[in-house]
Design a protein around this motif. Structure first.
Motif, mmCIF file in Angstrom:
data_model
loop_
_atom_site.group_PDB
_atom_site.id
_atom_site.type_symbol
_atom_site.label_atom_id
_atom_site.label_comp_id
_atom_site.label_asym_id
_atom_site.label_seq_id
_atom_site.Cartn_x
_atom_site.Cartn_y
_atom_site.Cartn_z
ATOM 1 N N UNK A 115 7.544 5.822 4.314
ATOM 2 C CA UNK A 115 7.069 4.938 3.244
ATOM 3 C C UNK A 115 8.189 4.804 2.215
ATOM 4 N N UNK A 116 8.412 3.570 1.803
ATOM 5 C CA UNK A 116 9.561 3.333 0.929
ATOM 6 C C UNK A 116 9.098 3.144 -0.513
ATOM 7 N N UNK A 117 9.802 3.769 -1.461
ATOM 8 C CA UNK A 117 9.496 3.574 -2.888
ATOM 9 C C UNK A 117 10.712 3.012 -3.597
ATOM 10 N N UNK A 207 1.837 0.593 -0.264
ATOM 11 C CA UNK A 207 2.846 -0.300 0.301
ATOM 12 C C UNK A 207 2.490 -0.599 1.754
ATOM 13 N N UNK A 208 2.992 -1.733 2.285
ATOM 14 C CA UNK A 208 2.681 -2.089 3.671
ATOM 15 C C UNK A 208 3.258 -1.079 4.651
ATOM 16 N N UNK A 212 2.618 0.175 8.731
ATOM 17 C CA UNK A 212 3.589 0.055 9.827
ATOM 18 C C UNK A 212 4.160 1.418 10.224
ATOM 19 N N UNK A 213 3.818 2.433 9.463
ATOM 20 C CA UNK A 213 4.354 3.773 9.678
ATOM 21 C C UNK A 213 3.956 4.338 11.046
ATOM 22 N N UNK A 214 4.913 4.973 11.731
ATOM 23 C CA UNK A 214 4.601 5.633 13.009
ATOM 24 C C UNK A 214 3.600 6.763 12.786
ATOM 25 N N UNK A 488 -2.829 4.173 -8.684
ATOM 26 C CA UNK A 488 -1.620 3.421 -8.314
ATOM 27 C C UNK A 488 -0.729 4.240 -7.379
ATOM 28 N N UNK A 489 -1.247 4.479 -6.184
ATOM 29 C CA UNK A 489 -0.449 5.162 -5.168
ATOM 30 C C UNK A 489 -1.244 6.250 -4.474
ATOM 31 N N UNK A 490 -0.790 6.592 -3.244
ATOM 32 C CA UNK A 490 -1.510 7.587 -2.447
ATOM 33 C C UNK A 490 -1.158 9.017 -2.836
ATOM 34 N N UNK A 491 0.134 9.291 -2.992
ATOM 35 C CA UNK A 491 0.549 10.668 -3.290
ATOM 36 C C UNK A 491 1.578 10.661 -4.419
ATOM 37 N N UNK A 492 1.745 11.804 -5.049
ATOM 38 C CA UNK A 492 2.763 11.929 -6.092
ATOM 39 C C UNK A 492 4.134 11.472 -5.599
ATOM 40 N N UNK A 493 4.467 11.832 -4.366
ATOM 41 C CA UNK A 493 5.795 11.479 -3.862
ATOM 42 C C UNK A 493 5.957 9.999 -3.604
#
Ligand code: XIL
Length: 674
Positions: A115-117, A207-208, A212-214, A488-493
């Motif tokens: 996942x890209x930030x 994010x998309x 699309x993540x494996x 606003x987001x799934x995880x802290x990272x």
């Protein structure tokens, strides 16, 4: 070891890459390797990983020690400095470049299990000679993979970069953060959406790349926990507007801009397949909207479009985007953020292209077009941040009253990027006021809560979350029409503010005390104290800094930089604060150990700025502790008192100047007087 190099044992990282493949190990090495404390792009050489690389679709040529970037296909294309080894560190980034772009920005990109930030670091504008220099600091998340810092700009005009570098600020943190070794099974954690089903939807921004993540763990977490999704970036104008088509055939697309949905399709597909309703975000916004969109023939070297032309483009864009989504994904999008962030932070409406080209009524027009073209049952929202602050709320209400009177708005989106210092009663009162005065529904659209800088940050954040959600539930029961709360987001990272650890799940997908707080708010009970819980201690030892030992214990507020320099107040040394992104980026000192007491602050300060202040950082209020008239660039003494209410989980005070001039500080003393 060479000076300026730090040894890193890269094999300690091996566990982190088990899922994503070892080929992404920093520098491709499994053994110890040396990490430079500064990476300075060398434009006498070709691009090279570990020094600089071309970023995105553009052409880079090196010429006389500079990098000349042409054929930029999008505003975020240019060059980057890869700095994967700097994860877990605060870094300083610097660039010097020339371009006719309105502004340029240094940003951080990193990955986390695919996942890209993207996070903006600092922005800058050209001086009279056309040169832009930008400096900013950022903390790279502990678990960031493939981190790089890149230069982007407001549009696609050429850029010449004369210097770019990234260096470690302060002491090198040798990957002390615990790397995520494996992801937890997210299906074991009880569902937030199910727990809150009687009250409101529980949503998340994603994010998309999650789709699309494996690795399907992120999708599992999303599907178990949430019943509303907001695409984090994929439906913003810079993702949707088709730059190539618009520019290649401006006559054809002059009034009806070309659009495409490549970025958004994976997330729309996923929501359709899994029956998860989506919030569309966002149609009309000053940011993440390319500047060429506002020019005649989509050509930034020409004239700005006329009001009439821009109104046509606005109507067409709103119509096309809403109706393409409805036609291809019927019923998926249930609400649109029609206008985002139109109010200025310092009062009135934000200055931006939309306002410049169309005029102050652009917000009314956007809602008028949205209502005209919206598919049945799609709700129309206004969305903004700091929306709970009294004066900004007044401005927003003033702007939206005509929109509400025309029947063109259904909801207020309260972004709610907050910290655990925010007064919850004031926040709820603001929500009620929007609902009452505009006659609309409330969505909390982008909730994240900066963890306090306290002894037990995760636990204190959890306790705050519980109180926050208890208040929301109570307000909902009392008739405030809160219909969706989105984090606003799934995880802290994965958060756009990852260094503030503001979300409900850790990077390895396990629930945080913040999650527990949200669950306790509805189910009862209390957030469990962690095994390493530290009893808050109050301490009355005075805080004294005179910088003669060349040391300081406070830190930057946002992006400012502190240095010890010569020429103190009746002494050799003092502290200089400079390079902030805004005037309130000052020097910050944690005074949590004085909670429950009245403190007296004394200091010497010097600046060319007319006024300097010492301010308490209680989110949303910022009370002044002391104010002094500076401006003469001579040392002035300041003094003030502040009572830190018992129960405050954490508090910092900070020194700031009213403009961007540097300030110098000496003899800072904070003592308990009551
Ligand atoms: C942020 C995204 O989270 C980042 O990935 C992106 O780089 C910048 O935008 N207000 C909004 C959101 O309305 O769209 C912003 O999202 C956060 C602030």
């Amino acid at each position: 070891m060479k000076k300026g190099f730090i040894k890193v044992v890269a094999c300690a990282l091996a566990g982190l890459f088990l899922l994503s493949g070892c080929d992404s190990l920093p520098n491709g090495s499994n053994g110890p390797h040396e990490v430079p404390t500064t990476i300075k792009a060398d434009f006498t050489q070709k691009e090279k990983k570990g020094n600089w690389i071309t970023y995105g679709d553009c052409k880079v040529e090196t010429k006389d020690g500079t990098a000349v970037i042409t054929k930029r296909s999008a505003s975020n294309t240019g060059i980057a400095i890869p700095c994967a080894d700097y994860r877990g560190n605060t870094v300083k980034a610097y660039v010097k470049a020339s371009s006719e772009n309105d502004s340029m920005t240094l940003s951080l990109k990193y990955e986390f299990y695919g996942n890209v930030s993207y996070v903006n670091i600092a922005a800058g504008q050209a001086d009279e000679a056309g040169i832009t220099e930008i400096t900013g600091t950022i903390q790279i998340p502990d678990n960031a993979q493939n981190a790089m810092i890149y230069l982007e700009a407001s549009d696609v005009r050429d850029i010449t970069v004369t210097a770019m570098e990234v260096s470690i600020e302060g002491e090198f943190n040798n990957l002390t953060g615990t790397p995520v070794e494996s992801l937890e099974d997210p299906t074991k954690t009880a569902s937030l959406a199910a727990a809150y089903a009687d009250y409101f939807k529980f949503g998340v921004a994603s994010p998309a790349t999650v789709m699309t993540n494996k690795n399907d763990s992120f999708r599992k977490l999303l599907k178990t926990q949430f019943n509303s999704v907001t695409p984090e970036n994929e439906l913003k104008p810079d993702s949707v507007l088709d730059a190539a088509l618009c520019k290649n055939d401006p006559a054809k697309y002059n009034e009806a801009p070309a659009v495409h949905f490549e970025a958004a399709k994976p997330i729309l597909d996923y929501c359709k397949k899994n029956n998860i309703p989506m919030r569309g975000h966002t149609l009309v916004w000053y940011s993440q909207t390319p500047s060429w969109f506002f020019y005649e023939n989509y050509n930034v070297n020409g004239q700005l479009a006329s009001r009439d032309l821009m109104l046509k483009r606005m109507e067409s864009y709103i119509d096309q985007v809403m109706n393409w989504c409805e036609k291809n994904y019927p019923g998926v999008i249930y609400a649109w953020d029609v206008v985002n962030e139109a109010a200025a932070d310092d009062g009135g409406m934000r200055d931006c292209y939309w306002k410049q080209v169309i005029g102050d009524d652009y917000v009314e027009k956007a809602f008028e077009f949205a209502r005209k073209h919206a598919p049945a049952n799609v709700q129309l929202f206004y969305n903004d941040y700091n929306e709970y602050q009294t004066s900004k709320q007044e401005d927003i209400l003033k702007m939206l009253k005509p929109v509400a009177a025309a029947g063109n708005i259904d909801g207020m989106g309260m972004q709610s990027h907050i910290s655990s210092g925010l007064n919850i009663d004031n926040y709820i009162a603001a929500a009620k006021k929007y609902a009452d005065e505009l006659g609309v529904k409330i969505h909390i659209t982008e909730l994240d809560v900066t963890a306090p800088k306290s002894l037990n940050p995760m636990y204190d954040q959890g306790v705050y979350m519980q109180k926050f959600f208890e208040a929301i539930i109570a307000a909902d029961k009392a008739g405030v029409p809160i219909e969706c709360v989105t984090v606003w987001g799934l995880t802290d990272d994965m958060s756009w503010k990852s260094s503030t650890k503001p979300l409900l799940f850790y990077g390895n997908l396990s629930p945080k005390p913040a999650y527990e707080g949200v669950m306790c708010a509805i189910n009862g009970g209390e957030v469990a104290k962690p095994a390493d819980y530290q009893e808050p201690k109050t301490d009355s030892t005075p805080f004294v800094e005179d910088y003669e030992d060349k040391k300081f214990t406070g830190g930057p507020r946002y992006s400012s930089v502190q240095k010890i320099v010569e020429g103190g107040y009746e002494s050799d040394y003092c502290l200089m604060n400079s390079e902030g992104y805004a005037e309130y980026d000052g020097y910050s000192i944690d005074v949590t150990n004085y909670v429950g007491h009245t403190i007296k602050v004394t200091f010497a300060i010097k600046s060319k700025a007319p006024t300097c202040k010492c301010t308490a950082d209680i989110d949303g209020t910022w009370p002044t502790v002391a104010e002094v008239q500076t401006g003469s660039d001579e040392w002035v003494l300041g003094e003030g008192q502040y009572t830190i209410e018992a129960g405050t989980p954490s508090l910092t005070i900070y020194f700031e100047s009213v403009d961007m001039n540097p300030f110098y500080l000496d003899n800072v003393k904070i003592e308990v007087i009551d």
